[in-house]
Design an enzyme around this catalytic site. Sequence first.
Site, PDB file in Angstrom:
ATOM      1  N   ASP A 525      42.473  -3.828  27.623  1.00 21.47           N
ATOM      2  CA  ASP A 525      42.812  -3.544  29.073  1.00 21.47           C
ATOM      3  C   ASP A 525      43.034  -2.828  29.840  1.00 21.47           C
ATOM      4  O   ASP A 525      44.697  -2.342  29.862  1.00 21.47           O
ATOM      5  CB  ASP A 525      42.119  -4.786  29.559  1.00 21.47           C
ATOM      6  CG  ASP A 525      41.659  -4.451  31.456  1.00 21.47           C
ATOM      7  OD1 ASP A 525      40.601  -3.534  31.432  1.00 21.47           O
ATOM      8  OD2 ASP A 525      41.060  -5.678  31.641  1.00 21.47           O
ATOM      9  N   ASP A 600      35.079  -4.125  36.521  1.00 19.81           N
ATOM     10  CA  ASP A 600      34.940  -5.433  37.727  1.00 19.81           C
ATOM     11  C   ASP A 600      33.418  -5.456  38.399  1.00 19.81           C
ATOM     12  O   ASP A 600      34.021  -5.584  39.720  1.00 19.81           O
ATOM     13  CB  ASP A 600      36.528  -5.303  38.993  1.00 19.81           C
ATOM     14  CG  ASP A 600      37.651  -4.777  37.756  1.00 19.81           C
ATOM     15  OD1 ASP A 600      37.242  -5.495  36.415  1.00 19.81           O
ATOM     16  OD2 ASP A 600      38.614  -5.125  38.141  1.00 19.81           O
TER      17      ASP A 600
END
Length: 926
Positions: A525, A600
């Site tokens: 990530d 997100d």
Amino acid sequence: MRLHIAFLCSFLAFCLVVAVDHGNFKTCEKSSFCRRLRGVTPGSSPYALVAGSLNTYSDSVVADLINKETNHLFTFKLEAIKSNTFRLLIDEKTPLKPRYKVTDALKGNPLPDVIKAKEQNKGEFVITSGPNKAIIYADPFRIDFYQNDVLTVQANAKGLMRFEELRRKVIPPQVNENEEQGNENGQQEQSQNDANVKDLTNEDPGAWEENFKSHHDSKPNGPEAISMDFSFPQALILFGIPQHADSFALKHTANNGDPYRLYNLDVFEFELDSRMALYGSIPVLYGHGPEKTAGVFWQNSAETWVDIYNSNAEKNVMSSIVNFVSRSKQNDPLSGHFMSESGIIDAFILLGPSPLDAFKQYTDLTGVANLPQLFALAYHQCRWNYNDEQDVETVSAKFDEHDIPMDTMWLDIEYTDGKKYFTWDAHKFPNPLKMIKNLTDLGRHLTIILDPHIKRDAGYFVHNECTDRGYYVKNKDGSDYEGWCWPGSASYPDYFNPEVRKYWADLYQLENFKTVTADVMTWNDMNEPSVFNGPEVTMLKDNVHYGGWEHRNVHNLYGHMNVMGTFEGMHRRDPNQRPFILSRSHFAGTQRYATIWMGDNAAQWGHLEASIKMCLAEAVAGHSFCGADVGGFFGNPDVELLERWYQAAAFQPFFRSHAHIDTKRREPWLFGEATKQIIREAIRKRYSYLPLWYTMFYEHERFGLPVMRPLLAHYPKDVDGFAIDSQHLLQDRLLVRPVMSAGVSKVDVYFPVKENKKPDIWYDIDTYQKYDVSGFVSIEVNSNKIPVFQRGGTIIPKKGRIRRASTLMKNDPYTLVICLDEIQSAKGTLYIDDEKSYKYRDGQYNYIEFEFKQNLITNRFIDKPNYKTKSWLEKIVIAGLKSIPKTATIKSDHKTENLEILIENSAVIIRRPGVSMTENFVITLN
């Protein structure tokens, strides 16, 4: 330390309170090179081929190209590539220093094709390659590409090409009355400078150095941007260039807000209907019309903006479609204008002619997703963060208690010792090997996060080794770059250095990372890279990478190089096991190494809708293994949204629930019995279709076509379906239309028409109700139901015995669901192997085609069967039979017997054929 804590606290507050602070991100107007290139007047191209410079080779032509305003020379090359593709390359002929050329995006060297060249008129050169040809116009420079004599793509038809050559900065002379006014050498140098900058007399103030907020970009090479426009004369819709939270059909942007931006960024709770940059950048653009599909892959890893022009300069792609239907004339073809900050012009022209042809031409260049282990296609459970070992084991046990399948538990950053990757928090996770074994004993897996920001801590071995060996990305002065991310002060490995990638891969080896096993998978990530205190939450552009290249040249490749190192490490750790890696940042070709997700997102209905639109764009750009966080990463979904999200995600490739650390826990059993049962049913339905998913991903690797597809992929002449992105196809077998609004009892499903203007037959997968219609049809739904249909003419493999994890279903029997077309026939495929290793590449697999024709069901091994499976055929379901058979008989390699027939939901059920999946058989309906 206080500064560290204060900074992180303020950053977290920013994440939670503000969706997108636009002041933290550039617009085109705030970007010097975008301003310059977007300001170019159409039809004013100063570029021309130099007369007499064209040379022909077996697979290409080369020539000199001149900017008539500056007299600067460029090299031009046009190559023919196998499978209806051309490659256009333009670079400076004698640059002050080499310009960056993208490496590692292509899967290998493209295969050349033979060409013929001739000059048909003065200044017009015709290059032919099979059914394709390119006409090069010398002045002004332009190329028209034809597929079977149909003009399909045009390069520089609008004259927007620009190539800012490298030059020395002009320094105004300083007059000193006590000294002579220069010497001969100085005068010559100044004269050369003047010649180099004639095209920038009124230069943009940010051309040589640029500020954004408190950040300064020194631009040591000055302005070096490039651009070119590509037109699609046959197209009514443009799509591609992910990643954006926008419609699948690209909208008109020219003179209408910002262009689409490709610049990998960490954007929190991204906005919908936006052209803002997100976590991935894939510069491939497609144009599609009823007769032709074509594409352009702009191979450039620098920041890129893409302006979209539609016919009549309308603001909505639907206007083009309306114009087509009403037979009104298009003033200009649909076009895309690529504008990149640096590099060279390196463009692949994909000439189709069909959508699937164009998609395969792109994956022929950049590769496909490798066949994943089966468990990776099952359900994943994640949140930031599961608290400790007991929490992990409790959640796993609860899935069993509530009879809900689950294959993978995930751990976010809190499992580490102070955000130091390749370590564990000894208090929360004192016995990680035991925890991992407890999961694997149940047939489950663990995936852990390993981000590229390395904590600057003198007690951290990774930091010390990277510092001592010079492995970090450098500042412009050669010192180690330092930014801020989750650990606080951090530095970033320079994965462009092969030695650094090898070191990163070494960290994964079990002799080094002793607290994991080979069955633990990886989540990379924050690899855009995310830098909390950097410009636009990322790295400085004048940072320096291996080879002396500035970060501005390679920015969009950073995450790609990160996962290359991860893949190498995991593959070397266990060469017999296919790695599973999830990456947020991605570029062209990243699909060869990693799965991606949409980042997100938020617990909103609009973000559920966006999951389809965004994954469709990714799929046609090579990234078939795509998904979005179920329920939304930010916020707390209400029960209806959560239920509908599970139902939708069960029919998307990557199926994972994930949530922010400050959200409420949302495991399925926490929402009441009714909601739990709805979620349970959605997950179990996914598991029943795992044989189909596994087959589709094998066929993706083998044939290069996307798994998740827009309607136009198989209905290229159905104009009304071009821009529909509320539903999608899985190959050409299933049509999925999720429910994406609250409180509805009906949804509109669009049934497309074939080239002969007739509809396909579609069957509801739950009831086998038949739909032999076209256009929009209102379909009733309830809380347990989303509309999913199997196409008539297909055979789909399933499994009916759902277990706690997919790894435990390997030897279970299969069901075949046969849905008949208008001529009472159907075909389908099934792929079987060990679901884990690479042995299938040595031929250890079974690839089977099933066919229903003239009341016979037969199987055929497409390749020689070479995998011994214990699986057998348990049931056959047939929908759409015009006459119900009285009996059925099976004849196989080992038996002949009569079979039991039942009728359920207007479908014929043949029970227990009982034949091994490795046997040939014929079933006769009597």
